[in-house]
Write an enzyme that holds these catalytic residues in place. Structure first.
Site, PDB file in Angstrom:
ATOM      1  N   ASN A  45       8.878   4.197   3.502  1.00 19.17           N
ATOM      2  CA  ASN A  45       9.001   3.815   4.909  1.00 19.17           C
ATOM      3  C   ASN A  45      10.339   3.130   5.119  1.00 19.17           C
ATOM      4  OD1 ASN A  45       5.820   3.689   4.822  1.00 19.17           O
ATOM      5  ND2 ASN A  45       6.490   3.710   6.931  1.00 19.17           N
TER       6      ASN A  45
ATOM      7  N   ARG B 146       0.835  -1.209   0.000  1.00 17.24           N
ATOM      8  CA  ARG B 146       0.000   0.000   0.000  1.00 17.24           C
ATOM      9  C   ARG B 146       0.882   1.277   0.000  1.00 17.24           C
ATOM     10  NH1 ARG B 146      -0.412   4.746   2.548  1.00 17.24           N
ATOM     11  NH2 ARG B 146       0.062   3.715   4.511  1.00 17.24           N
ATOM     12  N   ASP B 147       1.507   1.570   1.118  1.00 17.58           N
ATOM     13  CA  ASP B 147       2.306   2.802   1.204  1.00 17.58           C
ATOM     14  C   ASP B 147       3.444   2.743   0.195  1.00 17.58           C
ATOM     15  OD1 ASP B 147       3.494   5.174   2.075  1.00 17.58           O
ATOM     16  OD2 ASP B 147       3.324   4.676   4.189  1.00 17.58           O
TER      17      ASP B 147
ATOM     18  N   HIS C 148       5.439   4.776  12.612  1.00 12.73           N
ATOM     19  CA  HIS C 148       5.425   4.662  11.137  1.00 12.73           C
ATOM     20  C   HIS C 148       6.410   5.721  10.655  1.00 12.73           C
ATOM     21  CE1 HIS C 148       3.051   4.346   7.196  1.00 12.73           C
ATOM     22  NE2 HIS C 148       3.674   5.507   7.034  1.00 12.73           N
TER      23      HIS C 148
ATOM     24  N   HIS D 144       8.939   7.186   7.901  1.00 11.82           N
ATOM     25  CA  HIS D 144       9.560   7.263   6.566  1.00 11.82           C
ATOM     26  C   HIS D 144      11.036   7.613   6.762  1.00 11.82           C
ATOM     27  CE1 HIS D 144       6.064   6.890   3.795  1.00 11.82           C
ATOM     28  NE2 HIS D 144       5.419   7.068   4.940  1.00 11.82           N
TER      29      HIS D 144
ATOM     30  N   CYS E 141       4.424   9.310  -0.092  1.00  8.68           N
ATOM     31  CA  CYS E 141       3.019   9.717  -0.116  1.00  8.68           C
ATOM     32  C   CYS E 141       2.837  10.696  -1.259  1.00  8.68           C
ATOM     33  CB  CYS E 141       2.624  10.369   1.211  1.00  8.68           C
ATOM     34  SG  CYS E 141       0.962  11.068   1.190  1.00  8.68           S
TER      35      CYS E 141
HETATM   36  P1  HMG Z   1     -13.131  14.532  -2.018  1.00  7.57           P
HETATM   37  O1  HMG Z   1     -12.966  14.940  -3.431  1.00  7.57           O
HETATM   38  O2  HMG Z   1     -13.167  15.586  -0.983  1.00  7.57           O
HETATM   39  O3  HMG Z   1     -14.370  13.539  -1.813  1.00  7.57           O
HETATM   40  O4  HMG Z   1     -11.950  13.521  -1.683  1.00  7.57           O
HETATM   41  P2  HMG Z   1     -15.887  13.670  -2.121  1.00  7.57           P
HETATM   42  O5  HMG Z   1     -16.603  12.923  -1.037  1.00  7.57           O
HETATM   43  O6  HMG Z   1     -16.273  15.104  -2.394  1.00  7.57           O
HETATM   44  O7  HMG Z   1     -16.051  12.827  -3.487  1.00  7.57           O
HETATM   45  C1  HMG Z   1     -15.479  13.273  -4.702  1.00  7.57           C
HETATM   46  C2  HMG Z   1     -15.387  12.109  -5.659  1.00  7.57           C
HETATM   47  O8  HMG Z   1     -14.557  11.076  -5.113  1.00  7.57           O
HETATM   48  C3  HMG Z   1     -16.718  11.438  -5.949  1.00  7.57           C
HETATM   49  O9  HMG Z   1     -16.651  10.893  -7.255  1.00  7.57           O
HETATM   50  C4  HMG Z   1     -16.741  10.306  -4.960  1.00  7.57           C
HETATM   51  O10 HMG Z   1     -17.581   9.259  -5.367  1.00  7.57           O
HETATM   52  C5  HMG Z   1     -15.310   9.858  -4.985  1.00  7.57           C
HETATM   53  P3  HMG Z   1     -17.230  11.676  -8.536  1.00  7.57           P
HETATM   54  O11 HMG Z   1     -18.665  11.921  -8.194  1.00  7.57           O
HETATM   55  O12 HMG Z   1     -16.442  12.935  -8.656  1.00  7.57           O
HETATM   56  O13 HMG Z   1     -16.988  10.700  -9.646  1.00  7.57           O
HETATM   57  N1  HMG Z   1     -14.889   9.203  -3.739  1.00  7.57           N
HETATM   58  C6  HMG Z   1     -14.362   7.970  -3.691  1.00  7.57           C
HETATM   59  N2  HMG Z   1     -14.051   7.083  -4.641  1.00  7.57           N
HETATM   60  C7  HMG Z   1     -13.514   5.910  -4.242  1.00  7.57           C
HETATM   61  N3  HMG Z   1     -13.265   5.597  -2.957  1.00  7.57           N
HETATM   62  C8  HMG Z   1     -13.548   6.462  -1.972  1.00  7.57           C
HETATM   63  C9  HMG Z   1     -14.123   7.712  -2.328  1.00  7.57           C
HETATM   64  N4  HMG Z   1     -14.518   8.787  -1.607  1.00  7.57           N
HETATM   65  C10 HMG Z   1     -14.986   9.685  -2.494  1.00  7.57           C
HETATM   66  N5  HMG Z   1     -13.295   6.151  -0.703  1.00  7.57           N
HETATM   67  C11 HMG Z   1     -11.000  11.688  -0.478  1.00  7.57           C
HETATM   68  C12 HMG Z   1     -11.826  12.952  -0.398  1.00  7.57           C
HETATM   69  C13 HMG Z   1     -10.625  11.302   0.918  1.00  7.57           C
HETATM   70  C14 HMG Z   1     -11.815  10.606  -1.131  1.00  7.57           C
HETATM   71  C15 HMG Z   1      -9.747  11.989  -1.351  1.00  7.57           C
HETATM   72  O14 HMG Z   1      -9.121  13.108  -0.820  1.00  7.57           O
HETATM   73  C16 HMG Z   1      -8.794  10.832  -1.382  1.00  7.57           C
HETATM   74  O15 HMG Z   1      -9.083   9.767  -1.932  1.00  7.57           O
HETATM   75  N6  HMG Z   1      -7.611  11.016  -0.788  1.00  7.57           N
HETATM   76  C17 HMG Z   1      -6.664   9.904  -0.719  1.00  7.57           C
HETATM   77  C18 HMG Z   1      -5.375  10.378  -0.260  1.00  7.57           C
HETATM   78  C19 HMG Z   1      -4.447   9.218  -0.118  1.00  7.57           C
HETATM   79  O16 HMG Z   1      -4.752   8.069  -0.425  1.00  7.57           O
HETATM   80  N7  HMG Z   1      -3.236   9.548   0.353  1.00  7.57           N
HETATM   81  C20 HMG Z   1      -2.228   8.536   0.568  1.00  7.57           C
HETATM   82  C21 HMG Z   1      -2.537   7.622   1.706  1.00  7.57           C
HETATM   83  S1  HMG Z   1      -2.266   8.373   3.293  1.00  7.57           S
HETATM   84  C22 HMG Z   1      -0.597   8.118   3.588  1.00  7.57           C
HETATM   85  O17 HMG Z   1       0.126   7.636   2.757  1.00  7.57           O
HETATM   86  C23 HMG Z   1      -0.099   8.469   4.958  1.00  7.57           C
HETATM   87  C24 HMG Z   1       0.183   7.232   5.831  1.00  7.57           C
HETATM   88  O18 HMG Z   1       1.092   6.355   5.189  1.00  7.57           O
HETATM   89  C25 HMG Z   1       0.797   7.701   7.154  1.00  7.57           C
HETATM   90  C26 HMG Z   1       1.963   8.685   6.924  1.00  7.57           C
HETATM   91  O19 HMG Z   1       3.002   8.295   6.375  1.00  7.57           O
HETATM   92  O20 HMG Z   1       1.745   9.846   7.270  1.00  7.57           O
HETATM   93  C27 HMG Z   1      -1.092   6.457   6.150  1.00  7.57           C
HETATM   94 MG    MG Z   2       3.215   6.580   5.141  1.00  6.05          MG
END
Ligand code: HMG
Ligand code: MG
Length: 308
Positions: free
Chosen positions: A252, A14-15, A210, A212, A243
């Site tokens: 990581n 995933r990450d 966690h 990086h 990310c």
């Molecule tokens: P948004 O645009 O604010 O969401 O995004 P929305 O509710 O307004 O929906 C907009 C569109 O997204 C719609 O589709 C929804 O259906 C769709 P449209 O009508 O435009 O076709 N949608 C989705 N589709 C699939 N799955 C979903 C979903 N939710 C809405 N769950 C949202 C908000 C959170 C969805 C967006 O910002 C997003 O997907 N962000 C993901 C960010 C991400 O994955 N970042 C990396 C992971 S975090 C990380 O790596 C950190 C970590 O490792 C720890 C660290 O290191 O810090 C964990």
């Molecule tokens: Mg991370």
């Protein structure tokens, strides 16, 4: 206080892969997960149910989660940012459900906006029904607190802000909290200070690190965290990752490096280091670059010399 057993949560699929610019086939992701479980990984974060527009590399989430030949004793988790993500993760037959879901918030307001498009307060309100529904479905919920040691947009992140998000997650019933150094700028004392804040609200087994490795501090941060008794860490095979919303951040800490260090300290993780190194070499070949793991590279070279 130093633990005798450490649990590593393998986040490479995933990450590690979420940030790859070139598409990685679902079959390659599944093959990686199979190699990881064969190498002794007992907790694997396999994908994320996020918007495919935001993170295209994870668009094959259902195919990956459903395609794994599950191994008894292995727990599989996925990231879900909202109810839509949870519902998608649970839309498959029960045998394909994850054991755990991960909600991900941030201690930095700026990062919360960039990463999940809402404020910290709003993210907690989005997570509230996710936690309740996941619990009803019998799943455990982990919470990640991004930018707990620093933020790519805002720089310094006050410890009080880290503690506030931990407290908010506890308030909505998140079972386990992960202190995340998203951009790898943190150093050992700061890592300890952030974990100490988490430990004010969660029992020791429910707090993880966690880290990086952008600034090469991740192993030092784990070593310092072990001194607090923290014994759950996220790691990524071959040091894959980053990310998409933290530009320049590397992966990581490499699983192989952590296992090598812990084995040297007499701390058990249940991994087969040689098999892990092979898994890291395999996915690195798929991606067309050498593993970022220092121990992985050194062991590969040693094995090649011994075989010559
Ligand atoms: P948004 O645009 O604010 O969401 O995004 P929305 O509710 O307004 O929906 C907009 C569109 O997204 C719609 O589709 C929804 O259906 C769709 P449209 O009508 O435009 O076709 N949608 C989705 N589709 C699939 N799955 C979903 C979903 N939710 C809405 N769950 C949202 C908000 C959170 C969805 C967006 O910002 C997003 O997907 N962000 C993901 C960010 C991400 O994955 N970042 C990396 C992971 S975090 C990380 O790596 C950190 C970590 O490792 C720890 C660290 O290191 O810090 C964990
Ligand atoms: Mg991370």
């Amino acid at each position: 206080m130093t633990p005798t057993h450490v649990t590593l949560v393998e986040v490479g699929p995933r990450d590690g892969l979420q940030n790859e610019a070139q598409p990685v086939a679902a079959a390659d992701k599944i093959e990686l997960i199979h190699r990881l479980q064969a190498a002794g990984c007992r907790e694997i974060e396999v994908t994320s149910f996020v918007s495919p527009k935001w993170v295209p590399q994870m668009a094959d989430n259902a195919a990956v989660l459903g395609g794994i030949q599950r191994q008894a004793g292995v727990r599989y988790s996925v990231l879900v940012p909202n109810m839509k993500g949870l519902e998608a993760a649970l839309s498959a037959p029960r045998s394909h459900w994850p054991h755990e879901v991960v909600v991900f918030g941030a201690a930095s307001e700026a990062f919360s906006q960039k990463n999940i498009n809402c404020s910290i307060e709003d993210s907690i309100e989005r997570f509230r029904p996710v936690v309740a529904s996941a619990h009803e479905a019998g799943l455990k919920v982990r919470g990640a607190v991004s930018c707990a040691l620093g933020c790519p947009y805002q720089g310094e992140v006050p410890l009080d802000e880290v503690e506030r998000v931990v407290r908010l997650m506890r308030g909505i019933g998140v079972d386990h909290v992960g202190i995340a150094d998203t951009i790898g700028t943190g150093t050992p004392r700061r890592a300890q200070a952030a974990l100490e804040r988490a430990l004010k609200h969660y029992p020791l087994p429910e707090v993880s690190g966690h880290f990086h490795d952008t600034y090469g501090q991740a192993l030092a941060n784990i070593h310092a965290s072990l001194a607090l008794g923290v014994h759950v860490y996220d790691t990524s095979i071959a040091g894959l990752g980053g990310c998409p919303y933290a530009r320049g951040a590397t992966g990581n800490v490499a699983t192989e490096d952590v296992v090598y260090m812990l084995q040297g300290m007499g701390i058990d993780t249940g991994h087969d280091l040689a098999a892990l190194v092979d898994a890291g070499a395999h996915i690195s070949r798929v991606l067309g670059r050498p593993p970022a793991s220092r121990a992985g590279k050194a062991l590969l070279m040693r094995h090649a010399q011994e075989a010559a």
